[in-house]
Design a protein around this motif. Structure first.
Motif, PDB file in Angstrom:
ATOM      1  N   VAL A 220      37.130  33.484   2.950  1.00  0.00           N
ATOM      2  CA  VAL A 220      35.868  34.166   3.232  1.00  0.00           C
ATOM      3  C   VAL A 220      34.808  33.789   2.193  1.00  0.00           C
ATOM      4  O   VAL A 220      33.624  33.636   2.530  1.00  0.00           O
ATOM      5  CB  VAL A 220      36.071  35.693   3.296  1.00  0.00           C
ATOM      6  CG1 VAL A 220      34.737  36.406   3.495  1.00  0.00           C
ATOM      7  CG2 VAL A 220      37.027  36.054   4.432  1.00  0.00           C
ATOM      8  N   ILE A 221      35.210  33.607   0.942  1.00  0.00           N
ATOM      9  CA  ILE A 221      34.268  33.166  -0.091  1.00  0.00           C
ATOM     10  C   ILE A 221      33.607  31.859   0.339  1.00  0.00           C
ATOM     11  O   ILE A 221      32.381  31.690   0.257  1.00  0.00           O
ATOM     12  CB  ILE A 221      34.970  32.998  -1.457  1.00  0.00           C
ATOM     13  CG1 ILE A 221      35.301  34.374  -2.062  1.00  0.00           C
ATOM     14  CG2 ILE A 221      34.082  32.196  -2.427  1.00  0.00           C
ATOM     15  CD1 ILE A 221      36.135  34.311  -3.326  1.00  0.00           C
ATOM     16  N   GLU A 222      34.413  30.919   0.829  1.00  0.00           N
ATOM     17  CA  GLU A 222      33.859  29.629   1.254  1.00  0.00           C
ATOM     18  C   GLU A 222      32.971  29.779   2.485  1.00  0.00           C
ATOM     19  O   GLU A 222      31.921  29.138   2.585  1.00  0.00           O
ATOM     20  CB  GLU A 222      34.995  28.630   1.526  1.00  0.00           C
ATOM     21  CG  GLU A 222      35.842  28.294   0.315  1.00  0.00           C
ATOM     22  CD  GLU A 222      35.029  27.748  -0.848  1.00  0.00           C
ATOM     23  OE1 GLU A 222      34.054  26.998  -0.612  1.00  0.00           O
ATOM     24  OE2 GLU A 222      35.361  28.081  -2.013  1.00  0.00           O
ATOM     25  N   LEU A 223      33.384  30.620   3.428  1.00  0.00           N
ATOM     26  CA  LEU A 223      32.614  30.795   4.663  1.00  0.00           C
ATOM     27  C   LEU A 223      31.266  31.475   4.408  1.00  0.00           C
ATOM     28  O   LEU A 223      30.276  31.192   5.079  1.00  0.00           O
ATOM     29  CB  LEU A 223      33.416  31.619   5.673  1.00  0.00           C
ATOM     30  CG  LEU A 223      34.624  30.915   6.308  1.00  0.00           C
ATOM     31  CD1 LEU A 223      35.458  31.908   7.107  1.00  0.00           C
ATOM     32  CD2 LEU A 223      34.155  29.766   7.209  1.00  0.00           C
ATOM     33  N   LEU A 224      31.240  32.366   3.415  1.00  0.00           N
ATOM     34  CA  LEU A 224      30.013  33.109   3.124  1.00  0.00           C
ATOM     35  C   LEU A 224      29.149  32.450   2.070  1.00  0.00           C
ATOM     36  O   LEU A 224      27.906  32.495   2.143  1.00  0.00           O
ATOM     37  CB  LEU A 224      30.347  34.534   2.679  1.00  0.00           C
ATOM     38  CG  LEU A 224      30.822  35.520   3.744  1.00  0.00           C
ATOM     39  CD1 LEU A 224      31.227  36.841   3.095  1.00  0.00           C
ATOM     40  CD2 LEU A 224      29.739  35.768   4.788  1.00  0.00           C
ATOM     41  N   TYR A 225      29.775  31.838   1.052  1.00  0.00           N
ATOM     42  CA  TYR A 225      29.030  31.428  -0.127  1.00  0.00           C
ATOM     43  C   TYR A 225      29.262  29.976  -0.540  1.00  0.00           C
ATOM     44  O   TYR A 225      28.769  29.556  -1.594  1.00  0.00           O
ATOM     45  CB  TYR A 225      29.379  32.347  -1.310  1.00  0.00           C
ATOM     46  CG  TYR A 225      29.246  33.816  -0.995  1.00  0.00           C
ATOM     47  CD1 TYR A 225      28.014  34.345  -0.616  1.00  0.00           C
ATOM     48  CD2 TYR A 225      30.347  34.672  -1.032  1.00  0.00           C
ATOM     49  CE1 TYR A 225      27.879  35.699  -0.308  1.00  0.00           C
ATOM     50  CE2 TYR A 225      30.218  36.033  -0.728  1.00  0.00           C
ATOM     51  CZ  TYR A 225      28.987  36.526  -0.369  1.00  0.00           C
ATOM     52  OH  TYR A 225      28.858  37.861  -0.063  1.00  0.00           O
ATOM     53  N   GLY A 226      29.997  29.212   0.261  1.00  0.00           N
ATOM     54  CA  GLY A 226      30.256  27.817  -0.079  1.00  0.00           C
ATOM     55  C   GLY A 226      29.001  26.961  -0.021  1.00  0.00           C
ATOM     56  O   GLY A 226      27.932  27.403   0.415  1.00  0.00           O
ATOM     57  N   GLU A 227      29.148  25.692  -0.463  1.00  0.00           N
ATOM     58  CA  GLU A 227      28.009  24.775  -0.434  1.00  0.00           C
ATOM     59  C   GLU A 227      27.469  24.638   0.992  1.00  0.00           C
ATOM     60  O   GLU A 227      28.217  24.622   1.956  1.00  0.00           O
ATOM     61  CB  GLU A 227      28.422  23.394  -0.950  1.00  0.00           C
ATOM     62  CG  GLU A 227      28.684  23.337  -2.447  1.00  0.00           C
ATOM     63  CD  GLU A 227      30.134  23.641  -2.812  1.00  0.00           C
ATOM     64  OE1 GLU A 227      30.882  24.055  -1.903  1.00  0.00           O
ATOM     65  OE2 GLU A 227      30.502  23.466  -3.995  1.00  0.00           O
ATOM     66  N   ASP A 228      26.166  24.546   1.093  1.00  0.00           N
ATOM     67  CA  ASP A 228      25.469  24.342   2.367  1.00  0.00           C
ATOM     68  C   ASP A 228      25.590  25.524   3.330  1.00  0.00           C
ATOM     69  O   ASP A 228      25.304  25.394   4.523  1.00  0.00           O
ATOM     70  CB  ASP A 228      25.992  23.079   3.079  1.00  0.00           C
ATOM     71  CG  ASP A 228      25.829  21.828   2.216  1.00  0.00           C
ATOM     72  OD1 ASP A 228      24.775  21.720   1.560  1.00  0.00           O
ATOM     73  OD2 ASP A 228      26.746  20.994   2.202  1.00  0.00           O
ATOM     74  N   VAL A 229      26.004  26.673   2.821  1.00  0.00           N
ATOM     75  CA  VAL A 229      26.038  27.882   3.651  1.00  0.00           C
ATOM     76  C   VAL A 229      24.731  28.638   3.453  1.00  0.00           C
ATOM     77  O   VAL A 229      24.265  28.810   2.317  1.00  0.00           O
ATOM     78  CB  VAL A 229      27.230  28.795   3.286  1.00  0.00           C
ATOM     79  CG1 VAL A 229      27.136  30.124   4.025  1.00  0.00           C
ATOM     80  CG2 VAL A 229      28.549  28.105   3.614  1.00  0.00           C
TER      81      VAL A 229
END
Length: 462
Positions: A220-229
């Motif tokens: 969820v960290i990547e889906l919400l706050y990852g690069e290009d998000v």
């Protein structure tokens, strides 16, 4: 069915009251309500009458026979209450304007529950919660107090730890937004996930598991706050500043929306200063929104909660309060995120302090889920924030200027030294009507023409 319930709302003239009434109506099969009493103060009488008449229309449209009473007499309103909910604002929105504009005029964050503004809201609110509890001791000694008056965590700690009302639960709408957002990006229903929250109000973190028991926090960290998000704040009244995803990867926990004020302090401050310069601080925007809402509420044909209420930023508070009441009455064991006594839930904080954590709500109240320890980077910040809260409470109850200055000094969002003292003095003077416990110190400050003229001139441009 159980006996008819009497529910009293302090701050009944709030623009949120229609959501509260809607929440009760949606749970009409779970709550055998006999009487709802909406209480306010003389300055709020006009709004109380407007929103109170709308509440009556909503209940009538739902085909229910619940009695609705509107009153300015808090003491008698509390007689034999089963539940007391609090949603009041001491000093009304004009006080919030001061909380935001005075700090921002010095380039310091001005915000309702964080920094200098949050501490002053606590200074004004805590004594009133104490007065309400004194009335409850005499009028409804077995009632539950459900607090969503901000700053909810500090107010709840004062109620439980200092005023001795164990039957107190504090709540916030922020976790609801996080639950909804996580489910959305994972493409599942919220009930298919298990969340664990831990921290204090507006300063908590959370982890997430799927229904098979697999932790999905880092996903969820990547889906919400990852690069290009395209990062969007989960709360309508918070600027969408972009988290440094590297930090969140180290945390291995998801932050509260309000962590932006601490993790991305520079951008959040710049945004708030820009709003201040344009005469659009959050309080000023909310005043206009409320004006429009009450114009809607006056319509004798309106008997449902209007969509515009979601623009207030605090939507879902009231519905969460209704769910707490329903869960206590029916011993449901609903999982919610609430402010309640720590009792060892977070090992890094005092046993008797109040924390905001995941808990099961049943007839006994809030039963928190054990969290354990936090990683050092989170632990250190949380301990500073809790120490600041404890110092704020002491200052608010005792009218202790020295403690107030100490709280300002250790608050991460307030510069120390001369600025802390200058800001404290200006805000004490600005809020003197609602801070009788600091009367002696305020009398000294009033002799300082530099302070008084600065504040008076600033507030003319409100």
């Amino acid at each position: 069915m159980s006996k008819k319930l009497k529910i009293v709302t302090i701050g009944g003239g709030s623009s949120y009251t229609p959501e509260l009434i809607e929440g009760y109506i949606l749970r009409k099969d779970q709550l055998n309500i006999g009487k709802i009493v909406l209480v306010d103060i003389p300055e709020g009488e006009e709004k109380l009458n407007i929103v109170g008449e709308m509440a009556k229309r909503m209940i009538k449209a739902a085909g229910l026979d619940w009695e609705v009473e509107l009153t300015l007499d808090r003491f008698n309103a509390l007689k034999d209450a089963d539940f007391v909910t609090t949603q009041f604002r001491v000093g009304l929105l004009d006080a919030r304007v001061k909380d935001e504009r005075i700090p921002l005029s010095h380039g310091v964050l001005g915000q309702e529950t964080n920094g200098a503004g949050g501490m002053f809201k606590a200074f004004r609110t805590i004594p009133v919660i104490g007065e309400i509890i004194e009335d409850m001791r005499e009028q409804c000694p077995d009632a539950w107090l459900i607090d969503f008056t901000n700053p909810a965590g500090i107010v709840t700690e004062a109620a439980i730890k200092h005023f001795g009302w164990e039957r107190t639960i504090g709540l916030c709408n922020v976790p609801i937004g996080h639950v909804t957002k996580a489910a959305e990006v994972l493409g599942v229903k919220p009930e298919d996930l298990h969340f664990r929250f831990a921290g204090i109000n507006h300063f908590h973190w959370h982890r997430i598991w799927d229904k098979e028991g697999n932790e999905v926090t880092e996903k969820v960290i990547e889906l919400l706050y990852g690069e290009d998000v395209n990062q969007e704040a989960e709360v309508a009244n918070i600027h969408d500043a972009v988290y440094n995803v590297e930090q969140l990867r180290d945390l291995k926990m998801l932050p509260c929306s309000y962590h932006r004020y601490y993790y991305i302090e520079d951008e959040m401050l710049e945004n708030n200063i820009e709003d201040f310069k344009n005469g659009k601080t959050r309080a000023q925007v909310v005043k206009q929104t409320e004006k429009e809402l009450f114009e809607l509420y006056k319509d004798p044909a309106l008997d449902y909660k209007p969509e515009q209420l979601t623009q207030r930023g605090g939507t879902h508070y009231s519905d969460a309060a209704c769910e707490i009441i329903a869960s206590i009455v029916n011993d449901k064991g609903t999982q919610m995120v609430v402010s309640t006594r720590n009792n060892g839930t977070i090992e890094d904080l005092p046993y008797d302090c109040v924390v905001e954590v995941s808990a099961r709500i049943d007839s006994r109240g809030a039963n928190p889920e054990n969290w354990g320890k936090l990683m050092p980077a989170a632990r250190g910040m949380l301990q500073i924030m809790k120490a600041m809260e404890e110092t704020v409470i002491r200052a608010a109850i005792d009218g202790d200027y020295n403690a107030a200055l100490h709280a300002f000094t250790i608050n991460p969002l307030v510069p120390g030294g001369r600025m802390a003292k200058r800001l404290l003095n200006e805000m004490l003077y600005a809020h003197k009507k609602h801070l009788p416990q600091f009367a002696d110190k305020i009398a000294e400050i009033e002799k300082d023409e530099e302070i008084t003229s600065y504040v008076d001139e600033l507030m003319k441009s409100n």
